[in-house]
Design a protein around this motif. Structure first.
Motif, PDB file in Angstrom:
ATOM      1  N   THR A 363      46.409  61.305  39.250  1.00  8.97           N
ATOM      2  CA  THR A 363      46.493  61.781  37.871  1.00  8.97           C
ATOM      3  C   THR A 363      46.805  60.579  36.984  1.00  8.97           C
ATOM      4  O   THR A 363      47.726  59.809  37.266  1.00  8.97           O
ATOM      5  N   ASN A 388      42.241  63.284  37.604  1.00 10.65           N
ATOM      6  CA  ASN A 388      42.334  63.934  36.295  1.00 10.65           C
ATOM      7  C   ASN A 388      43.068  63.032  35.321  1.00 10.65           C
ATOM      8  O   ASN A 388      44.026  62.351  35.672  1.00 10.65           O
ATOM      9  N   GLU A 408      49.695  69.489  38.098  1.00 12.99           N
ATOM     10  CA  GLU A 408      48.772  68.504  38.650  1.00 12.99           C
ATOM     11  C   GLU A 408      48.887  68.442  40.185  1.00 12.99           C
ATOM     12  O   GLU A 408      47.883  68.353  40.889  1.00 12.99           O
TER      13      GLU A 408
END
Length: 418
Positions: A363, A388, A408
């Motif tokens: 992330t 992401n 996440e």
């Protein structure tokens, strides 16, 4: 270490790291899992307040911004609150409300928080903090990760959570010899999860935690299903060479690659002094950090300002109490010097691309030291199961945005659940 690297020292893995044996029980190690409870003597808190009261302050900076470091007015405001309004006992109670344990690995006591979910199918997860962080970085994620339903999540996304303090940090023991590198810690964490009875688990880290988790992934201990990092090591060799040479961004880079290059170049040219000191002279700086609470606070506050997603105003991301919980933990345990030695032990550039083949998730937070481009990430983490880019949060992602961070992790590890 808020940033885990010997940022300006573009070295290679130390000789100590190359020769570290697997973490195995040693003669004399107490391999049992023992309960742990924090009880700081009141005399230490009285001494801290006295030292703060007797602070000799430096002159005010000669600029109007942060380019000379932690600003006098901000430090005086923080320290005034530390002396008159802050209550360590609340922080102590916060930690003692969690199940705390200790075990001995390779001659060093490893203190850890271990919270088991009520969901019998919870996925075991070991998470590692960094510098100048601690387990305080992660405790706001305990609820969302172990009891996701209470935070709007799904029961099947629950985790059992193991939060160790690194050797030389927090209430873990301080190594009395050399060799406790990230490679060694990675082996110790695998041993810890084995002792806790987990046959399968995942690992997560930011800052030094990212380095340790990457080492775990490279070592592929039995039972490790995959990893998640929020400060990935992705800088390709040709980019690292250009950075080392102090060159402008090479041609042919995408916009995101150029932004990442410029962020790293800024770190190496303007923001890496703290790391260079700890890599080369942790003992020398340790005398000041161990003797002056305000000096120790400024050393850490400067990094909170640099690395939170706050535009240099860390109180936008973390409360004074939260920062002082962490600062006071370092002071009361006298671990500023032992924590800094990890930089000396490692002496490597931990942003340079790794070569990871097990399932990995990343992330990217907008306030991180650099925003790793997907193109670089895919070259370093060959089995990338999740990537992401989120819109808030910084280097201390779990601390700054605990619910976003927890979501996440739920998404990242779903493919690895059985």
């Amino acid at each position: 270490m808020a940033l885990l690297v010997a940022a300006v020292v573009a070295g290679t893995a130390s000789a100590a790291e190359a020769t570290v044996p697997p973490a195995t029980p040693k003669a004399g190690d107490d391999t049992s899992i023992r309960p742990f409870h924090i009880a700081i003597p009141e005399a230490q808190l009285v001494d801290l307040r006295k030292r703060i009261e007797e602070t000799r302050w430096p002159d005010k900076e000669t600029v109007t911004d942060r380019t000379q470091g932690a600003q006098l007015a901000r430090m005086q405001d923080l320290v005034h609150y530390w002396q008159t309004g802050y209550d360590w006992r609340k922080a102590e109670a916060k930690l003692n409300a969690l199940p705390e344990f200790v075990t001995t690995i390779d001659g060093v006591d490893i203190q850890f928080v271990w919270v088991r979910s009520r969901n019998p199918n919870a996925l075991p997860l070991i998470m590692t903090h960094g510098w100048p962080g601690s387990v305080f970085e992660m405790i706001k994620t305990v609820g969302p990760l172990t009891d996701p339903v209470a935070y709007g999540g799904r029961a099947e996304d629950a985790f059992d959570l193991v939060l160790p303090s690194m050797p030389g940090y927090g209430f873990s023991g301080k190594p009395t010899g050399t060799g406790w590198t990230p490679d060694h810690m990675a082996r110790a964490w695998a041993e810890l999860m084995r002792r806790l009875g987990y046959k399968h688990y995942v690992a997560q880290g930011g800052d030094w935690g990212s380095v340790i988790v990457d080492k775990m992934a490279a070592q592929k201990p039995a039972g490790l299903l995959g990893i998640h990092v929020n400060m990935p090591a992705t800088v390709p060799p040709e980019i690292a060479d250009a950075l080392r040479a102090g060159q402008p961004a090479p041609g042919g880079l995408s916009d995101k690659e150029k932004a990442a290059y410029n962020a790293m170049n800024n770190l190496y040219s303007k923001g890496g002094g703290y790391a260079a000191m700890m890599v080369t002279r942790p003992q020398t700086e340790g005398y000041s950090l161990a003797d002056s609470p305000v000096g120790s606070a400024a050393w850490m506050y400067d990094k909170f300002a640099d690395w939170t997603y706050s535009g240099g105003d860390p109180e936008r991301s973390l409360t004074k109490d939260e920062m002082l919980d962490d600062i006071t933990l370092y002071w009361l345990t006298n671990t500023s010097t032992s924590a800094a030695r990890l930089y000396w032990e490692n002496n490597a550039n931990n942003f340079n691309a790794v070569d990871i083949s097990i399932p990995a998730a990343v992330t990217v937070f907008p306030g991180e030291i650099y925003q790793a481009p997907r193109s670089w990430t895919e070259r370093a983490y060959h089995h990338l199961i999740y990537f992401n880019e989120v819109d808030k949060g910084g280097h201390f992602a779990a601390w700054e945005q605990p619910e976003l961070f927890s979501e996440e992790l739920r998404k990242a590890f779903r493919p690895l659940r059985h």
